[in-house]
Design a protein around this motif. Structure first.
Motif, PDB file in Angstrom:
ATOM      1  N   ASN A 226      -1.283   1.367   2.722  1.00 18.49           N
ATOM      2  CA  ASN A 226      -0.758   0.378   2.152  1.00 18.49           C
ATOM      3  C   ASN A 226       0.715   1.180   1.403  1.00 18.49           C
ATOM      4  O   ASN A 226       1.863   0.682   1.603  1.00 18.49           O
ATOM      5  CB  ASN A 226      -1.446  -0.351   1.360  1.00 18.49           C
ATOM      6  CG  ASN A 226      -0.426  -1.277   0.463  1.00 18.49           C
ATOM      7  OD1 ASN A 226      -0.211  -1.021  -0.564  1.00 18.49           O
ATOM      8  ND2 ASN A 226      -0.202  -2.317   0.905  1.00 18.49           N
TER       9      ASN A 226
ATOM     10  N   GLU B   7      -9.413   5.407  -0.437  1.00 15.21           N
ATOM     11  CA  GLU B   7      -8.364   6.125  -0.593  1.00 15.21           C
ATOM     12  C   GLU B   7      -7.441   6.009   0.495  1.00 15.21           C
ATOM     13  O   GLU B   7      -6.169   6.144   0.594  1.00 15.21           O
ATOM     14  CB  GLU B   7      -8.975   7.633  -0.581  1.00 15.21           C
ATOM     15  CG  GLU B   7      -7.663   8.744  -0.750  1.00 15.21           C
ATOM     16  CD  GLU B   7      -6.672   8.321  -2.090  1.00 15.21           C
ATOM     17  OE1 GLU B   7      -7.158   7.693  -2.960  1.00 15.21           O
ATOM     18  OE2 GLU B   7      -5.446   8.448  -2.067  1.00 15.21           O
TER      19      GLU B   7
ATOM     20  N   ARG C 278      -5.584   2.654   0.448  1.00 16.86           N
ATOM     21  CA  ARG C 278      -4.540   2.818  -0.464  1.00 16.86           C
ATOM     22  C   ARG C 278      -3.345   3.712   0.085  1.00 16.86           C
ATOM     23  O   ARG C 278      -2.196   3.219   0.168  1.00 16.86           O
ATOM     24  CB  ARG C 278      -4.998   3.421  -1.833  1.00 16.86           C
ATOM     25  CG  ARG C 278      -4.182   3.106  -3.050  1.00 16.86           C
ATOM     26  CD  ARG C 278      -4.531   4.063  -4.012  1.00 16.86           C
ATOM     27  NE  ARG C 278      -5.973   4.440  -4.155  1.00 16.86           N
ATOM     28  CZ  ARG C 278      -7.034   4.205  -4.916  1.00 16.86           C
ATOM     29  NH1 ARG C 278      -6.625   3.318  -6.057  1.00 16.86           N
ATOM     30  NH2 ARG C 278      -8.362   4.427  -4.951  1.00 16.86           N
TER      31      ARG C 278
ATOM     32  N   THR D 270      -8.641  -0.769  -5.947  1.00 14.71           N
ATOM     33  CA  THR D 270      -7.804  -0.441  -4.970  1.00 14.71           C
ATOM     34  C   THR D 270      -6.495  -1.738  -4.913  1.00 14.71           C
ATOM     35  O   THR D 270      -5.436  -1.478  -4.306  1.00 14.71           O
ATOM     36  CB  THR D 270      -8.512  -0.423  -3.621  1.00 14.71           C
ATOM     37  OG1 THR D 270      -9.440   0.561  -3.882  1.00 14.71           O
ATOM     38  CG2 THR D 270      -7.650   0.150  -2.609  1.00 14.71           C
ATOM     39  N   CYS D 271      -7.157  -2.880  -4.935  1.00  8.55           N
ATOM     40  CA  CYS D 271      -6.356  -3.844  -4.411  1.00  8.55           C
ATOM     41  C   CYS D 271      -5.300  -4.460  -5.502  1.00  8.55           C
ATOM     42  O   CYS D 271      -5.299  -4.314  -6.549  1.00  8.55           O
ATOM     43  CB  CYS D 271      -7.170  -5.193  -4.088  1.00  8.55           C
ATOM     44  SG  CYS D 271      -8.474  -4.811  -2.790  1.00  8.55           S
ATOM     45  N   HIS D 272      -4.283  -5.309  -4.976  1.00  2.00           N
ATOM     46  CA  HIS D 272      -3.483  -5.872  -5.875  1.00  2.00           C
ATOM     47  C   HIS D 272      -3.973  -7.345  -6.064  1.00  2.00           C
ATOM     48  O   HIS D 272      -3.704  -7.699  -7.333  1.00  2.00           O
ATOM     49  CB  HIS D 272      -2.063  -6.103  -5.076  1.00  2.00           C
ATOM     50  CG  HIS D 272      -1.590  -4.874  -4.657  1.00  2.00           C
ATOM     51  ND1 HIS D 272      -1.278  -4.571  -3.371  1.00  2.00           N
ATOM     52  CD2 HIS D 272      -1.247  -3.520  -5.412  1.00  2.00           C
ATOM     53  CE1 HIS D 272      -0.821  -3.246  -3.320  1.00  2.00           C
ATOM     54  NE2 HIS D 272      -0.812  -2.582  -4.187  1.00  2.00           N
TER      55      HIS D 272
END
Lengths: 257, 290
Positions: free
Chosen positions: A185, A179, A182, A205-207
């Motif tokens: 970012n 969290e 996130r 969580t990631c792109h």
């Protein structure tokens, strides 16, 4: 497409005679969270160590903000704007939380901005303020992980490298750590490269994600697409339609082999 | 009673010298995991540099003290940069042999420059006495105790309150993490060598009026090594306590026990302590966690 913030091209790094990563190329774009997934010994940590200069690649190039940085000393790379949160946290065990955080800012030139950044870190991780006079070695694993991340933030990095932030933490704490990733970012636009065995949490969580196996990248895609792939579901997320694990395990082959 | 005070003070003074040399051992060991067996010989060189500044150049005692500290600090910094840094990563054995060899070189160099005869220089404390509790105490002893206390205070402030001092602690506790923070670890280690050299110079100059200066005073480093082990190698308070303990034990056993006990009493105590507490008085057992 814009130039990536960090580009590895065809990097090969050795532990003595053993080739730990065998020609890895990957791009990390400004403002994204990128995950590198893989099992033990796949070479995930070696990639991060090669980026931060603790290990030197034998071949290939590491380009950060348009400049080749492979082979430089780790303290120079840290000052260039890459902060590395190592596996196992690696806090300074006999220093207080506050001293640990200030060490993160040691190499900075703009000393005047440090108190403000300390407040920023306390803002993101309020528990560190309560524990600021505690000796780091006496804290729990989760607190130390948060401290290690906070310490890395104190250098005002443009790229944050996270090595197995979930290692040894309870599921609730893993959730808290991701969290935080996130939020960092989303709110500051910080670019993050995270290496994880805990594929489910990382993918959520990631792109963008890379799958590493035996030192090679075998798959790369957006995290959404990766999560939908059967191979990923089975081998990394442990989701399977049928219960006869043993029988199928040996018959089914990963598509990349 | 006054005799006890006198013995106590001379033991304390002797112990402070051991403590300062042991401090040099421990600082370098904590940072680089090297044991510098030439630490006693650095002290010897410091005393000779002080002699050179006072007798050779006619400098004031205090200026010479500062000058010798600076010269020895620069010398030790260079020693790390040009010699010792190269053996990092080699087997511990190589480091031990190298520092023992450096000790021989220092002694040889000192006897070439300053000769083999004992030398002395006059200090503000030579020959003076002060009465404490009815016992006349040589000013030299008081100067050693006070000098040690002041130096320890300065070092404590340095390590606790200055960024570079905290960075020294950080680099000693976790070298890899220090690199990740952008701390120039190699330069920090060289600075720790410089501090050890400076401490050795202070010890040498404080000791000079008590004994004479010759090339063999560095062998006092062996007892200081025992002091560092007694305190738990790697603990700074331990090095200080161990040094003072050994100084006191030596003086008291020299007076109250049979002839010859003076030289072995410290080691007997060291053995007994290590039987009971193998990690030393202040050492922590198994500190490294995986």
């Amino acid at each position: 497409m814009r130039e990536p913030l960090l580009r590895l091209s065809n990097v090969e790094t050795f532990y003595g005679p053993i080739r730990a990563i065998r020609g890895v190329s990957l791009d990390v774009h400004q403002g994204t969270i990128v995950a590198v997934l893989g099992a033990n010994g796949a070479g995930k940590t070696t990639i991060l160590k090669t980026i931060s200069g603790v290990m030197d690649p034998l071949k290939g190039a590491v380009v950060f903000e348009g400049r080749e940085i492979q082979g430089e000393d780790p303290d120079r790379i840290a000052r260039a704007g890459i902060a590395h949160v190592p596996e196992g946290r690696e806090t300074f065990p006999y220093l207080t939380v506050r001293q640990n955080l200030l060490m993160g800012a040691y190499a900075r030139r703009d000393r005047a901005a440090v108190p403000g950044d300390l407040e920023m870190v306390y803002g993101y991780i309020p528990r560190l303020r309560d524990l600021s006079q505690r000796v780091a070695g006496s804290m729990s694993g989760g607190e130390q992980q948060m401290l290690a991340i906070g310490r890395a933030l104190m250098s005002r990095p443009r790229l944050l490298l996270l090595d197995e932030p979930s290692l040894g933490l309870s599921p609730r704490l893993v959730g808290e750590v991701f969290e935080l990733i996130r939020r960092l970012n989303g709110e500051t636009g910080l670019t993050i490269l995270v290496v994880e065995q805990n594929a489910g949490t990382a993918l959520a969580t990631c792109h963008f994600g890379f799958v590493l196996e035996l030192g090679r990248i075998v798959m790369e895609d957006t995290c959404e697409n990766l999560m939908a792939k059967d191979d990923i579901k089975e081998f990394y997320l442990g989701m399977k339609d049928e219960g006869v694990r043993e029988g199928r395990r040996w018959k089914r082959r990963k598509t990349w082999r | 009673m006054s005799q006890v005070i006198q013995i106590f003070m001379s033991g304390l003074a002797e112990g402070c010298i051991y403590a300062l040399v042991a401090l040099g051992f421990v600082l370098i060991y904590k940072a680089t995991e090297m044991v510098n067996f030439a630490q006693g010989d650095l002290m010897m060189l410091g005393a000779f540099v002080g002699y050179f500044l006072i007798v050779g150049l006619g400098a004031n005692y205090w200026i010479a003290l500062v000058g010798a500290v600076v010269i020895m600090a620069v010398f030790s910094y260079a020693l790390d940069v040009f010699v010792l840094r190269r053996v990092i990563g080699q087997p511990q054995f190589a480091v031990v042999m190298l520092t023992i060899g450096l000790g021989f070189v220092f002694r040889a160099a000192a006897s070439m420059i300053w000769g083999a005869n004992p030398l002395a220089f006059v200090t503000p404390f030579t020959d003076g006495t002060t009465s404490i509790g009815g016992a006349p105490i040589p000013d030299v002893s008081l100067s050693i105790v006070a000098g040690t206390a002041v130096l320890c205070g300065l070092l404590f402030a340095l390590f606790q309150y200055t960024p570079v001092g905290v960075a020294m602690q950080a680099a000693s506790q976790n070298q890899l993490a220090a690199y990740y923070m952008g701390i120039p670890v190699k330069r920090i280690f060289a600075l720790i060598w410089a501090i050890s050299g400076g401490v050795a110079a202070v010890a040498g100059i404080l000791l000079a009026p008590l004994t004479l200066i010759d090339t063999s005073i560095g062998f006092l480093g062996l007892k200081a090594f025992a002091a560092a082990v007694l305190g738990g190698f790697g603990s700074i308070p331990g090095a200080l306590a161990g040094g003072i303990a050994i100084g006191l034990i030596e003086q008291f056993s020299g007076v109250y026990l049979m002839d010859g006990f003076k030289d072995i009493a410290a080691y007997v105590v060291l053995l007994l302590v290590l039987f009971v507490r193998p990690q030393g008085l202040f050492g922590a057992a198994a500190r490294k966690r995986v």
